[in-house]
Design an enzyme around this catalytic site. Structure first.
Site, PDB file in Angstrom:
ATOM      1  N   HIS A  76       0.844  -1.205   0.000  1.00 15.52           N
ATOM      2  CA  HIS A  76       0.000   0.000   0.000  1.00 15.52           C
ATOM      3  C   HIS A  76       0.879   1.255   0.000  1.00 15.52           C
ATOM      4  O   HIS A  76       1.861   1.305   0.727  1.00 15.52           O
ATOM      5  CB  HIS A  76      -0.879  -0.024   1.255  1.00 15.52           C
ATOM      6  CG  HIS A  76      -2.045   0.902   1.195  1.00 15.52           C
ATOM      7  ND1 HIS A  76      -1.914   2.265   1.263  1.00 15.52           N
ATOM      8  CD2 HIS A  76      -3.376   0.657   1.055  1.00 15.52           C
ATOM      9  CE1 HIS A  76      -3.122   2.826   1.181  1.00 15.52           C
ATOM     10  NE2 HIS A  76      -4.025   1.871   1.047  1.00 15.52           N
ATOM     11  N   LYS A 105      11.688  19.105   5.526  1.00 10.02           N
ATOM     12  CA  LYS A 105      12.428  17.836   5.631  1.00 10.02           C
ATOM     13  C   LYS A 105      11.638  16.827   6.484  1.00 10.02           C
ATOM     14  O   LYS A 105      10.990  17.207   7.471  1.00 10.02           O
ATOM     15  CB  LYS A 105      13.837  18.057   6.211  1.00 10.02           C
ATOM     16  CG  LYS A 105      13.897  18.578   7.644  1.00 10.02           C
ATOM     17  CD  LYS A 105      15.363  18.511   8.117  1.00 10.02           C
ATOM     18  CE  LYS A 105      15.468  18.473   9.627  1.00 10.02           C
ATOM     19  NZ  LYS A 105      15.349  19.757  10.272  1.00 10.02           N
ATOM     20  N   GLY A 134       8.996   9.719   8.739  1.00 10.09           N
ATOM     21  CA  GLY A 134       8.533  10.327   7.487  1.00 10.09           C
ATOM     22  C   GLY A 134       7.677  11.555   7.701  1.00 10.09           C
ATOM     23  O   GLY A 134       8.040  12.476   8.422  1.00 10.09           O
TER      24      GLY A 134
END
Lengths: 299, 299
Positions: free
Chosen positions: B82, B166, B172
């Site tokens: 996914h 960033k 993430g």
């Protein structure tokens, strides 16, 4: 989750604003209870109160209302268009959420007993709470009304469920019950011929051979000049709304008549509507309790 | 009445039982929140968690889950079927009861800001919370995925809504949003020809010119040897379920194909079903908030 019960007591006063306000104030005085509606009717001289609450609070508010009615309504002076047998005529309890019919029957018995013990008003249990088959139907239980009750109570089969064979002198006798939610469902036809609505009502209602859990009459909506099949659906689980609706549709077709629309009067449980959606969308394996988000919200 | 919000965070871990259990424990640790469901998917390597709670508790549980995921999921080692951009991939907030979409947008912004401020994970706001039209669509926001994000964030139009250009080295970037409840609605056809389901899906879904608030594909149910139109209804108020259902019915008729049944997968709000009943019963002036008893129960 809290068990939710609805209670719809009917009081024999629809004219005296002070007494009606007293009932409303009493209804609002018990924490855990929500007053959904109250409808005084002058010609019936009667007020219908709709309440919801948890298992305990609903019992308390029902008792307090019956007490208030005993102290403020004198049946020896009461007149009105609706049949009645007591200052508080009836007190039905209705299961709404996470509670069974059996539990509501228990609630009705507890409240009935307390009313007699503390207020000296005898009690008939009816509908699901009835102690014998001939006591289920409210119309039969109430027959004779307040004025005829002293005689009726002497009959072998009409001893009260709680109390002696004599009425309270001013408050009469009260019916207490558990029953399914009742859905008021009307279907409008594109005809001004009321006979068609009457014929269709006869087809769908249980009393004339139709669906057991449907009561219905045909009438005219004078302001719109259309005929209507006006129904009380007394058990939406055993007789879902779509079934009478589709029956009315195909019966009306015989007269070249169509359904214009329908009306749902007042309140109904979500399940009465989701059952209809499930049918028309042909949903396989729908689980109301699990799949409707609101059912997971903790009260 | 308490304002009720649903939250369906998606985490990039569907295999490690310890981490999945940690997410579940965290979900259960906040009072006022109910864990409705969690579905780990091994091939996607992803777990979808479904929660409901009041306005405050839902923000707290969302934050705590994102924190747990940051500390236990390392995106530099993640692989799965996914698309995903972060340890917590997305956190959508959905209005359920007595709360507006605008209020859910505010919630999403507050939670997004807190995640960056305290956890150092940058945030994209998407769907109803998006800060610009090109950021509404999740697929576009997530394009490039975790691995491509460092480059994407340098592009003029892809600065995070909260945080610098960033990503968090192991967690993430996370998408936070407010959106309507999504109803997974599948319609089964009495044919083994999947092309018919595919053609009908093309007619009903917005992306190929059909209904804006419908996503859909045609597929085979191999075990039953029938074709299915599988849909996500992304706004059941603007596109009620009956409308796609009836469209599928008349489109299927062109091929001599009938609807066998349908499936509702997972949860949906009561109103998505009562809207359907209202249509088929042709109810005049139905008022969901007032007429459905459950809506009067105080939470």
């Amino acid at each position: 989750m809290a068990k939710i019960v609805e209670c719809i007591p009917n009081f024999s006063e629809g004219r005296n604003q002070e007494v009606i306000q007293g009932l409303v104030d009493t209804a609002k005085s018990v924490p855990g209870v929500t007053l959904l509606d109250y409808s005084p009717d002058e010609s019936h001289n009667r007020t219908v109160v709709t309440l919801v609450g948890d298992e305990e609070s609903i019992q308390e508010v029902a008792f307090q209302l019956v007490k208030y009615a005993r102290d403020h309504i004198d049946m020896t002076k009461h007149e009105g268009g609706h049949p009645r047998m007591g200052a508080t005529d009836v007190v039905p309890f209705v299961p709404i959420k996470d509670i069974s019919m059996e539990e509501c029957v228990e609630i009705s018995k507890k409240v009935g007993k307390r009313i007699y013990d503390e207020l000296d008003i005898p009690i008939f249990l009816y509908e699901e709470s009835a102690s014998a088959p001939h006591r289920k139907n409210l119309a039969k239980v109430r027959k004779g009304q307040f004025e005829g009750m002293p005689e009726k109570l002497k009959e072998e089969e009409w001893a009260p469920d709680f109390g002696e064979r004599k009425i309270h002198p001013t408050a009469g006798i009260t019916g207490v019950s558990a029953r399914m939610p009742l859905v008021a469902f009307n279907v409008n036809l594109d005809t001004d011929n009321v006979d068609i609505a009457k014929k269709i009502a006869k087809v769908v209602r249980g009393s004339s051979g139709g669906f057991k859990y449907c009561k219905g009459i045909g009438l005219m909506l004078e302001d719109r000049n259309i005929a209507q099949v006006s129904m009380n659906m007394v058990n939406f689980e055993k007789l879902p709304l779509y079934r009478t609706f589709e029956t009315i549709r195909f019966e009306a077709a015989r007269y070249g008549v169509n359904i214009i629309g329908s009306e749902i009067i007042g309140l109904l449980p979500a399940k009465a509507m989701t059952d209809v959606a499930e049918y028309y969308l042909q949903v396989e394996d729908f689980d109301f309790n699990k799949q409707v988000i609101e059912n997971h919200i903790i009260n």
